[in-house]
Design a protein around this motif. Structure first.
Motif, PDB file in Angstrom:
ATOM      1  N   PRO A   1      16.503  50.290  69.107  1.00 47.23           N
ATOM      2  CA  PRO A   1      16.823  48.866  68.981  1.00 47.23           C
ATOM      3  C   PRO A   1      17.683  48.334  70.117  1.00 47.23           C
ATOM      4  O   PRO A   1      17.714  47.119  70.336  1.00 47.23           O
ATOM      5  CB  PRO A   1      17.553  48.783  67.636  1.00 47.23           C
ATOM      6  CG  PRO A   1      17.975  50.177  67.311  1.00 47.23           C
ATOM      7  CD  PRO A   1      17.021  51.084  68.007  1.00 47.23           C
ATOM      8  N   HIS A   2      18.313  49.213  70.882  1.00 54.39           N
ATOM      9  CA  HIS A   2      19.118  48.717  72.002  1.00 54.39           C
ATOM     10  C   HIS A   2      18.256  48.087  73.095  1.00 54.39           C
ATOM     11  O   HIS A   2      18.767  47.425  73.990  1.00 54.39           O
ATOM     12  CB  HIS A   2      19.955  49.857  72.602  1.00 54.39           C
ATOM     13  CG  HIS A   2      19.135  50.908  73.274  1.00 54.39           C
ATOM     14  ND1 HIS A   2      18.638  52.006  72.600  1.00 54.39           N
ATOM     15  CD2 HIS A   2      18.696  51.023  74.549  1.00 54.39           C
ATOM     16  CE1 HIS A   2      17.945  52.753  73.453  1.00 54.39           C
ATOM     17  NE2 HIS A   2      17.967  52.177  74.634  1.00 54.39           N
ATOM     18  N   LEU A   3      16.933  48.289  73.001  1.00 51.65           N
ATOM     19  CA  LEU A   3      16.043  47.680  73.989  1.00 51.65           C
ATOM     20  C   LEU A   3      15.984  46.163  73.840  1.00 51.65           C
ATOM     21  O   LEU A   3      15.636  45.464  74.781  1.00 51.65           O
ATOM     22  CB  LEU A   3      14.620  48.242  73.841  1.00 51.65           C
ATOM     23  CG  LEU A   3      14.420  49.666  74.311  1.00 51.65           C
ATOM     24  CD1 LEU A   3      13.015  50.133  73.967  1.00 51.65           C
ATOM     25  CD2 LEU A   3      14.650  49.750  75.817  1.00 51.65           C
ATOM     26  N   THR A   4      16.296  45.674  72.666  1.00 50.24           N
ATOM     27  CA  THR A   4      16.216  44.232  72.419  1.00 50.24           C
ATOM     28  C   THR A   4      17.571  43.717  71.932  1.00 50.24           C
ATOM     29  O   THR A   4      17.686  43.230  70.820  1.00 50.24           O
ATOM     30  CB  THR A   4      15.123  43.914  71.390  1.00 50.24           C
ATOM     31  OG1 THR A   4      15.339  44.724  70.221  1.00 50.24           O
ATOM     32  CG2 THR A   4      13.753  44.185  71.938  1.00 50.24           C
ATOM     33  N   PRO A   5      18.594  43.835  72.767  1.00 52.74           N
ATOM     34  CA  PRO A   5      19.927  43.396  72.322  1.00 52.74           C
ATOM     35  C   PRO A   5      19.944  41.898  72.041  1.00 52.74           C
ATOM     36  O   PRO A   5      19.221  41.132  72.675  1.00 52.74           O
ATOM     37  CB  PRO A   5      20.823  43.746  73.516  1.00 52.74           C
ATOM     38  CG  PRO A   5      19.911  43.787  74.693  1.00 52.74           C
ATOM     39  CD  PRO A   5      18.593  44.275  74.168  1.00 52.74           C
ATOM     40  N   GLY A   6      20.754  41.526  71.089  1.00 54.36           N
ATOM     41  CA  GLY A   6      20.898  40.112  70.771  1.00 54.36           C
ATOM     42  C   GLY A   6      19.864  39.594  69.803  1.00 54.36           C
ATOM     43  O   GLY A   6      19.918  38.446  69.382  1.00 54.36           O
TER      44      GLY A   6
END
Ligand code: SF4
Length: 121
Positions: free
Chosen positions: A26-31
């Motif tokens: 999920p860190h690939l799509t922060p925010g």
């Protein structure tokens, strides 16, 4: 009664020798306050295929294979929409060696023309 072949999903985790599936990162799509793999198929596709960050998912080939064999009808698998996986299966029925990734099919162009109906004679 039909027999349906099913393969178990592999370990998609980081300990696998090909690396962790990008959909598990999920860190690939922060925010983003939602899971793009459930709520944003176009973005999910970009993540699978590297259009989002320049890295194709290291598990894309086997992900597509699992989805095709298991006849997954929903969601993004192997970097393909379900409609494109279905088209691949229909084009090459029973030929898993041909079930390889292809770019998304172009959507049908919009048309403003009314269908032409022929009067019955
Ligand atoms: S190709 Fe499959 S395993 Fe990889 S990010 Fe996409 S859905 Fe996940």
């Amino acid at each position: 009664m039909g027999i349906r072949a099913v393969v178990n999903a592999p370990d998609w985790g980081e300990s696998h020798h090909r690396g962790e599936a990008k959909c598990r990162q999920p860190h690939l799509t922060p925010g983003r306050d939602h899971d793009v793999f459930f709520e944003d198929e176009p973005l999910a596709l970009e993540i699978c295929n590297g259009d989002y960050d320049g890295q194709i998912c290291p598990r894309r080939t086997e992900c597509l294979r699992v989805a095709m064999i298991n006849k997954e009808n929903y969601g993004i698998w192997g970097g393909m929409y379900s409609r494109d996986r279905l088209a691949l299966r229909m084009r090459y029925p029973g030929m898993p060696e041909r079930w390889t990734w292809r770019p998304p099919a172009e959507p049908e162009p919009p048309t403003n023309e009314e269908p032409q109906w022929r009067a019955a004679s």
